[in-house]
Design a protein around this motif. Structure first.
Motif: not given
Length: 279
Positions: A246-252, A254-255
């Motif tokens: 996770d580079d800090g953008n994972k959740d965003d 994937i959404k």
């Protein structure tokens, strides 16, 4: 059977050395991937350099090309080849300088890019895994073509008409990201995407090719089929997140691509299939 197939090489400059944190980050991702998908990384060489200019003078054609043209690749964090006899990944630490600077303002502050380098390494491994889902016979013929022209300069390479035609077919069927269900899932996600400024700014380099050189249109299946490079980038990015980095953008991210993410997860699970073929 050994647990660790890939070999990692570190290339220092006379002043700039590869950080210990970078070495740990790269190795962490490689070990994580190989525990889940072991065989695909057999005979893989990973070159981690403080800067592409510090690559050795001898080595593969890609190694030489990156070294000789390092100014063109200053912002390149990683690159992967589909040469199956010389499987290589290159990671360039200097390209993470802005990530390192931004992390100074985090808590606790740190002049490193551990998470970003882990994700970037896994992204490149994702490209390698993408190729493993391609047509086996096409990969074999493509390798013969690579070997035929290996070591020749661009001016020396004269592709025959049938070879040019073959390369078109190869590009359309050389990976998981070329499969119909992947394209359909991607179409569904892209057509649901609200392409606002934030998405353009954060992910434009990954999805721009789908939008006809930046025109504000809703991509259709023809746009997606024509955007081979972007399909590969989306696959590698989602692979990196599915594999736990996770580079800090994972959740965003994937959404934005939930259907495509599910397909990538499905392909990762095929690694345990008894009929799984290696490239």
């Amino acid at each position: 059977m050994p647990d660790f197939y890939a070999k990692i090489y570190y290339h220092d400059g006379s002043i700039n050395k590869v950080d210990i944190s970078t070495k740990k980050a790269v190795k962490s991702s490689v070990e994580k991937a190989q525990k889940k998908i072991p065989n695909i990384f057999r005979n893989l060489n990973i070159h981690v350099t403080s800067d592409f200019s510090n690559l050795p003078k001898t080595g593969s054609e890609l190694n030489k090309y990156l070294k000789e043209n390092e100014k063109r690749f200053r912002a390149t964090k990683g690159i992967t080849t589909d040469d199956t006899e010389r499987k290589e990944i290159f990671i360039q630490e200097s390209a993470f300088i802005f990530d390192k600077v931004s992390n100074i303002f985090s808590f606790p502050p740190s002049f490193s890019a551990k998470k970003e380098i882990e994700q970037a390494t896994m992204h490149e491994l994702g490209h390698l895994y993408d190729y493993s889902g391609g047509d086996k016979n096409l990969h074999s013929e493509h390798q013969k073509l690579i070997n035929k022209y290996y070591g020749k300069t661009d001016s020396e390479i004269k592709l025959l008409p049938r070879e040019e035609k073959f390369l078109e077919e190869y590009r359309k069927n050389n990976g998981y990201s070329d499969k119909k269900e992947f394209k359909e899932a991607l179409k569904k996600d892209l057509q649901s995407l609200n392409l606002d400024f934030r998405i353009r700014n954060n992910y434009g380099y990954l999805i721009g090719e789908f939008y006809n050189s930046g025109l504000d249109v809703i991509p259709n299946i023809k746009d997606i089929e024509a955007a081979d490079a972007s399909r590969m980038e989306i696959f590698a990015q989602l692979f990196s997140y599915a594999m736990g980095t996770d580079d800090g953008n994972k959740d965003d991210f994937i959404k934005l691509f939930p259907n495509t993410y599910n397909i990538v997860n499905k392909y990762i699970k095929t690694a345990t299939d008894i009929n799984y073929h290696l490239i």
